[in-house]
Design a protein around this motif. Structure first.
Motif, PDB file in Angstrom:
ATOM      1  N   TYR A 228       0.677  -1.552  -0.166  1.00 44.17           N
ATOM      2  CA  TYR A 228      -0.017   0.319  -0.111  1.00 44.17           C
ATOM      3  C   TYR A 228       0.746   1.708   0.119  1.00 44.17           C
ATOM      4  N   PHE A 229       2.020   1.366   0.663  1.00 39.60           N
ATOM      5  CA  PHE A 229       2.834   2.257   1.369  1.00 39.60           C
ATOM      6  C   PHE A 229       3.578   2.790  -0.296  1.00 39.60           C
ATOM      7  N   LEU A 230       3.931   1.599  -0.986  1.00 36.46           N
ATOM      8  CA  LEU A 230       4.887   1.720  -2.284  1.00 36.46           C
ATOM      9  C   LEU A 230       4.192   2.626  -3.730  1.00 36.46           C
ATOM     10  N   ARG A 231       2.686   1.384  -3.974  1.00 35.32           N
ATOM     11  CA  ARG A 231       1.736   2.092  -4.299  1.00 35.32           C
ATOM     12  C   ARG A 231       1.296   3.886  -4.573  1.00 35.32           C
ATOM     13  N   GLU A 232       0.857   3.790  -3.493  1.00 39.54           N
ATOM     14  CA  GLU A 232       0.785   5.403  -3.078  1.00 39.54           C
ATOM     15  C   GLU A 232       2.271   6.267  -3.605  1.00 39.54           C
ATOM     16  N   GLN A 233       3.095   5.575  -2.946  1.00 40.90           N
ATOM     17  CA  GLN A 233       4.468   6.740  -3.655  1.00 40.90           C
ATOM     18  C   GLN A 233       3.680   6.623  -5.223  1.00 40.90           C
ATOM     19  N   MET A 234       3.746   5.738  -6.105  1.00 39.40           N
ATOM     20  CA  MET A 234       4.360   5.630  -7.047  1.00 39.40           C
ATOM     21  C   MET A 234       2.774   6.598  -7.955  1.00 39.40           C
ATOM     22  N   LYS A 235       1.620   6.251  -7.399  1.00 42.92           N
ATOM     23  CA  LYS A 235       0.914   7.363  -7.161  1.00 42.92           C
ATOM     24  C   LYS A 235       1.077   8.882  -7.799  1.00 42.92           C
ATOM     25  N   ILE A 237       3.816   9.799  -7.713  1.00 41.29           N
ATOM     26  CA  ILE A 237       5.251  10.029  -8.662  1.00 41.29           C
ATOM     27  C   ILE A 237       4.913  10.603  -9.897  1.00 41.29           C
ATOM     28  N   GLN A 238       3.671   9.868 -10.465  1.00 46.51           N
ATOM     29  CA  GLN A 238       2.550   9.611 -11.894  1.00 46.51           C
ATOM     30  C   GLN A 238       1.816  11.277 -11.677  1.00 46.51           C
ATOM     31  N   GLN A 239       1.067  11.132 -10.885  1.00 48.51           N
ATOM     32  CA  GLN A 239       0.537  12.686 -11.367  1.00 48.51           C
ATOM     33  C   GLN A 239       1.562  13.758 -10.828  1.00 48.51           C
ATOM     34  N   GLU A 240       2.501  13.592 -10.833  1.00 49.74           N
ATOM     35  CA  GLU A 240       3.941  14.898 -11.118  1.00 49.74           C
ATOM     36  C   GLU A 240       4.279  14.805 -11.869  1.00 49.74           C
ATOM     37  N   LEU A 241       4.278  13.299 -12.888  1.00 46.11           N
ATOM     38  CA  LEU A 241       5.197  13.386 -13.588  1.00 46.11           C
ATOM     39  C   LEU A 241       3.996  13.488 -15.765  1.00 46.11           C
ATOM     40  N   GLY A 242       3.313  13.602 -14.943  1.00 49.10           N
ATOM     41  CA  GLY A 242       1.494  13.368 -15.812  1.00 49.10           C
ATOM     42  C   GLY A 242       1.131  12.314 -16.245  1.00 49.10           C
ATOM     43  N   GLU A 243       1.547  11.481 -16.129  1.00 44.20           N
ATOM     44  CA  GLU A 243       1.529   9.829 -16.499  1.00 44.20           C
ATOM     45  C   GLU A 243       0.664   8.697 -16.292  1.00 44.20           C
ATOM     46  N   PRO A 246      -5.857   6.125 -16.066  1.00 41.64           N
ATOM     47  CA  PRO A 246      -6.464   6.130 -15.070  1.00 41.64           C
ATOM     48  C   PRO A 246      -7.202   4.156 -15.734  1.00 41.64           C
ATOM     49  N   GLY A 247      -7.101   4.110 -17.039  1.00 40.97           N
ATOM     50  CA  GLY A 247      -7.370   2.939 -17.368  1.00 40.97           C
ATOM     51  C   GLY A 247      -6.866   1.543 -17.288  1.00 40.97           C
ATOM     52  N   SER A 248      -5.600   1.476 -17.638  1.00 38.97           N
ATOM     53  CA  SER A 248      -4.466   0.029 -17.221  1.00 38.97           C
ATOM     54  C   SER A 248      -4.048   0.653 -15.696  1.00 38.97           C
ATOM     55  N   ASP A 249      -3.921   1.592 -14.506  1.00 34.48           N
ATOM     56  CA  ASP A 249      -3.958   1.392 -13.597  1.00 34.48           C
ATOM     57  C   ASP A 249      -4.199   0.276 -12.890  1.00 34.48           C
ATOM     58  N   SER A 250      -5.313  -0.229 -12.689  1.00 33.67           N
ATOM     59  CA  SER A 250      -6.226  -1.861 -12.290  1.00 33.67           C
ATOM     60  C   SER A 250      -5.522  -2.578 -12.800  1.00 33.67           C
ATOM     61  N   GLU A 251      -5.256  -2.891 -13.612  1.00 30.54           N
ATOM     62  CA  GLU A 251      -4.927  -3.632 -14.980  1.00 30.54           C
ATOM     63  C   GLU A 251      -3.098  -4.466 -14.059  1.00 30.54           C
TER      64      GLU A 251
END
Length: 801
Positions: A228-235, A237-243, A246-251
């Motif tokens: 959970y901690f790593l996923r929140e960090q990844m989200k 970072i992705q928001q900051e980079l604009g990458e 939403p469609g592929s995140d769950s997959e």
């Protein structure tokens, strides 16, 4: 047990507590009646009787609310506590049996009979074993129980009295009151220790299960918090980079979750996570993304580290094999030896068994029985006609329509990493410009290599060392030598008529009746009818055609039951033709009288043995030799070698010296549509030629097999089991065989060995002397003595000339 007269003493009803003799215990007392009983005991110096309540909710217990057996104790100390509670220390003296409660108010008075312990007896080996087992279980319990100290074990180890050990452990064990009361009520020390041992084993299993569950919950919480901690960090970072996608995140999250939860080797997990990273960078809907998704799905569906619990039990396997198959004793023995070794050495690798035999003798069904006996999942791979190496190793995942090879696909279907894989028809592999699948199987069937088997599609090693491979083949001639070298051959020979009868009666007929919806009372088939089907309607080594004929009988019977209104159908040997038509084969096809120039040879085929007649005709001519019957080069050479030998022995045999100039010989093998080749027809051709040239008839009910040389020596041959079975099936009484094959007679079925007379020969002279009636001209020929049959003794006598 010795007992005393009942004594009246104060009694104390215990709730959720049991006191044992020779134990010192302190506990709190709150009920007013109990406190008064303790005061009375201390004042008068009497012992107190401690007995457990049946129902803990009863506040003022009567006689029926208490157990009968309790403990007579001395009160050592009473300590007053705040709140009208009392803490008391008691010492157990002995067991007591309560007869009545003369007084229940203001405190309980009980009439108690003291039960004296048994006199110690000499300890037996069984008692010693029970004490040791109890020590081990109690030591394990102390390790698992959170509030137990190792010092408790010392008091147990210092004692050798089984009764005291049981009382001490039961006193210190946290178990239900009913279980403790059962130990207290058992008056025999050894029985008491047995009862405690069973209870202790159950408590240890419960503690182990609790500890395992706690460990799993703890690991799961730690892993979940980290993920959970790593996923929140990844989200973030992705928001900051604009990458963020939403469609592929769950997959992607689901793929990573599956990789984390699967028991993957380090190299495999690293490879799959790298592929997930590549998928994350792919545009949505791209062809490359589809390839990666397919690859990840296949890899994650494989049973990495998942194993079924194997049952390696020789006795259970023997029952399964005997229930599924009749006969095949040597095959069953070898399978059971394999299981016995596996039971002693579970980690032993590299035992790959190849079952070789004619069609219909039960190779595949034996493999299925082995899987059932071992409790292993089974997957079957048919290799007949496979000629592409990619069928075994798979295709590269970049190709369109790529998929794993058959080996990996079978493991995926089995759902476990230790299935039984049956490689069927391994002798029918092909090869062409797309590779050699038999070479690809070398890695699969090699115990030194298959622990890191690399499928072209997976690109990562998959461990096949726990897979049990069984292969089947009709013959070993077409299996490449390197592949054959990796397998242990177990031969399944043809069935005798008696074995076929037992198989049909006990296995095939009940199965066909069930398939066709018939009850045993509706259709009965006599043993004579089954024997007639075997002899007159089938000609095979196995029982496949026999099964089809029994199915035809069931269909005919079903038709009669439905159409004619009959309640049952009985099939006998006399009425069989009404159901199956005219008899097709006549196994007893020997001539009624002795013939000239006709000899029964014995041939081996992939479907068993056959009788192969040799006919020779002599006509006036110029010495030509004609060979017909669709013969191969080896048989043609045998005919020419036989002719040369006869010319060298013409004078001894009474043949004209110039017969090779004035007579033509025609050697014919009937059924010309069937190709024939092999070295084992030499002595049959020689005997037929001599018979035709001399006019001496060939004796009836004989057959022969063996290669001949120019000097008249008889060379050994192969396939003796199948050939002798064919001779037995066709009513032959005497078989000539090469001397070097005499050792193979031990491998022949006992029924066949008892029915046939075997004559081992070294020279063709011995065959001619006994197979032909030369009218006294056999004086210069050697003679051979027959081998004793199995009915006369198992030891074969030495050959004499």
């Amino acid at each position: 047990m010795e007992s005393n007269l009942p004594v009246t003493m104060p009694a104390l009803a215990l709730r959720g507590l049991t006191v044992f003799p020779n134990m010192l215990l302190h506990f709190d007392v709150g009920r007013e009646a109990s406190i008064k009983a303790l005061d009375e005991a201390m004042t008068t110096g009497q012992p107190v009787f401690l007995v457990a309540q049946r129902d803990l909710s009863v506040e003022s217990p009567q006689l029926n609310d208490l157990y009968t057996i309790g403990t007579i104790c001395n009160v050592r100390q009473i300590l007053r506590l705040p709140g009208d509670n009392v803490r008391v220390m008691v010492e157990g003296v002995s067991r007591g049996r309560m007869h009545s409660l003369p007084q229940t108010s203001p405190y309980l008075m009980a009439e108690v009979e003291e039960i004296r312990p048994e006199e110690p007896v000499k300890r037996s080996a069984r008692t010693e074993a029970l004490i040791r087992q109890t020590y081990e279980l109690f030591e394990r319990y102390i390790e698992l129980a959170p509030k137990m100290t190792p010092d408790i074990l010392l008091s147990v180890l210092a004692s050798e009295d089984p009764g005291y050990i049981a009382d001490y452990i039961a006193q210190n064990l946290a178990m239900r009151t009913g279980d403790k009361q059962a130990v207290l009520e058992e008056l025999r020390p050894v029985r008491r220790l047995e009862l405690l041992c069973r209870t202790l084993r159950r408590e240890v299993e419960i503690l182990e299960l609790e500890q395992d569950m706690q460990g799993k919950v703890r690991d799961q919480l730690t892993r979940s918090q980290r993920d959970y901690f790593l996923r929140e960090q990844m989200k973030v970072i992705q928001q900051e980079l604009g990458e963020e996608n939403p469609g592929s995140d769950s997959e992607l999250t689901e793929y990573r979750r599956k990789i984390a939860h699967a028991k993957l080797p380090g190299e495999v997990a690293e490879k799959l996570l790298k592929e997930v990273g590549r998928l994350e960078k792919q545009p949505f809907g791209s062809a490359e993304a589809t390839v990666i998704r397919n690859y990840l799905d296949v890899c994650l569906e494989l049973p990495w580290g998942k194993k079924t619990r194997e049952r390696v039990d020789v006795a259970a396997a023997r029952k399964v094999l005997d229930a599924d198959h009749y006969g095949l004793e040597k095959v069953k023995e070898r399978i059971l030896e394999f299981l016995a070794v596996k039971q002693l050495a579970p980690e032993l690798k590299g035992q790959i068994i190849c079952l070789v035999g004619p069609p219909g003798v039960g190779k595949t069904s034996i493999a299925m029985s082995v899987a059932r006996a071992l409790h292993r999942k089974m997957a079957r791979i048919s290799l007949g006609g496979v000629h592409d190496e990619a069928e075994i190793r798979g295709h590269r995942k970049t190709y369109v329509g790529a998929m794993p090879g058959r080996i990996i696909e079978a493991v995926r279907q089995a759902g476990t990493s230790n299935p039984l894989l049956l490689l069927d028809e391994i002798d029918k592999l092909g090869n062409d410009q797309r590779g050699d699948p038999s070479s690809a199987l070398l890695e699969v069937l090699d115990a030194e290599q298959n622990s890191t088997f690399r499928d072209h599609f997976l690109e990562v090693p998959f461990d096949l060392s726990d897979v049990l491979f069984l292969t089947t083949a009709n013959t070993t001639d077409t299996i490449p030598r390197p592949l054959l070298d990796r397998m242990e051959i177990i031969e399944l020979t043809s069935y005798t008529d008696e074995e076929k009868l037992q198989i049909a009666r006990n296995h095939l007929l009940p199965k066909e009746r069930r398939r066709h919806g018939l009850r045993p009372a509706q259709m009965k088939v006599t043993d004579d009818a089954i024997r007639e089907i075997i002899r007159g309607y089938t000609r095979e080594s196995g029982v496949r055609v026999l099964e089809r004929q029994l199915a035809a009988l069931c269909r005919k019977a079903a038709m009669r039951l439905v159409s004619n209104g009959v309640k049952s159908v009985r099939v006998t040997g006399d009425t069989l033709e009404e159901f199956l038509g005219v008899r097709r084969f006549h196994p007893e096809r020997l001539p009624r009288m002795e013939q000239v120039g006709v000899v029964n040879g014995l041939a081996w085929t992939s479907v068993g043995g056959e009788i192969l007649e040799v006919e020779v005709n002599v006509v006036p001519g110029s010495g030509k030799v004609e060979l017909t019957g669709n013969l191969g080069d080896v048989m043609k050479e045998s005919a020419h070698a036989a002719l040369s030998y006869i010319r060298s022995r013409a004078a001894t045999l009474g043949i004209e010296a110039d017969f090779y100039k004035t007579k033509d010989l025609h050697v014919h093998f009937p059924e010309g549509a069937v190709p024939k080749d092999g070295p084992s027809a030499g002595i049959a051709i020689t005997t037929a030629m001599v018979s035709a040239l001399t006019g001496a008839p060939v004796k009836r009910e004989i057959a022969m097999t063996g290669e001949v040389t120019l000097r008249g020596r008889v060379l050994p041959i192969g396939g003796l089991k199948e050939k002798t079975m064919a001779a037995y099936r066709n009513g032959i009484k005497t078989v000539f065989l090469p001397m070097d094959n005499q050792k193979d007679l031990e491998e022949i079925d006992p029924t066949v060995r008892a029915a046939l007379q075997f004559i081992p020969v070294e020279q063709v002279d011995a065959v001619l002397a006994q197979a032909l009636d030369l009218g006294g001209r056999e004086e210069g020929l050697l003679r051979a003595r027959p081998v004793e049959s199995a009915a006369q003794g198992q030891n074969l006598p030495s050959f004499k000339q």
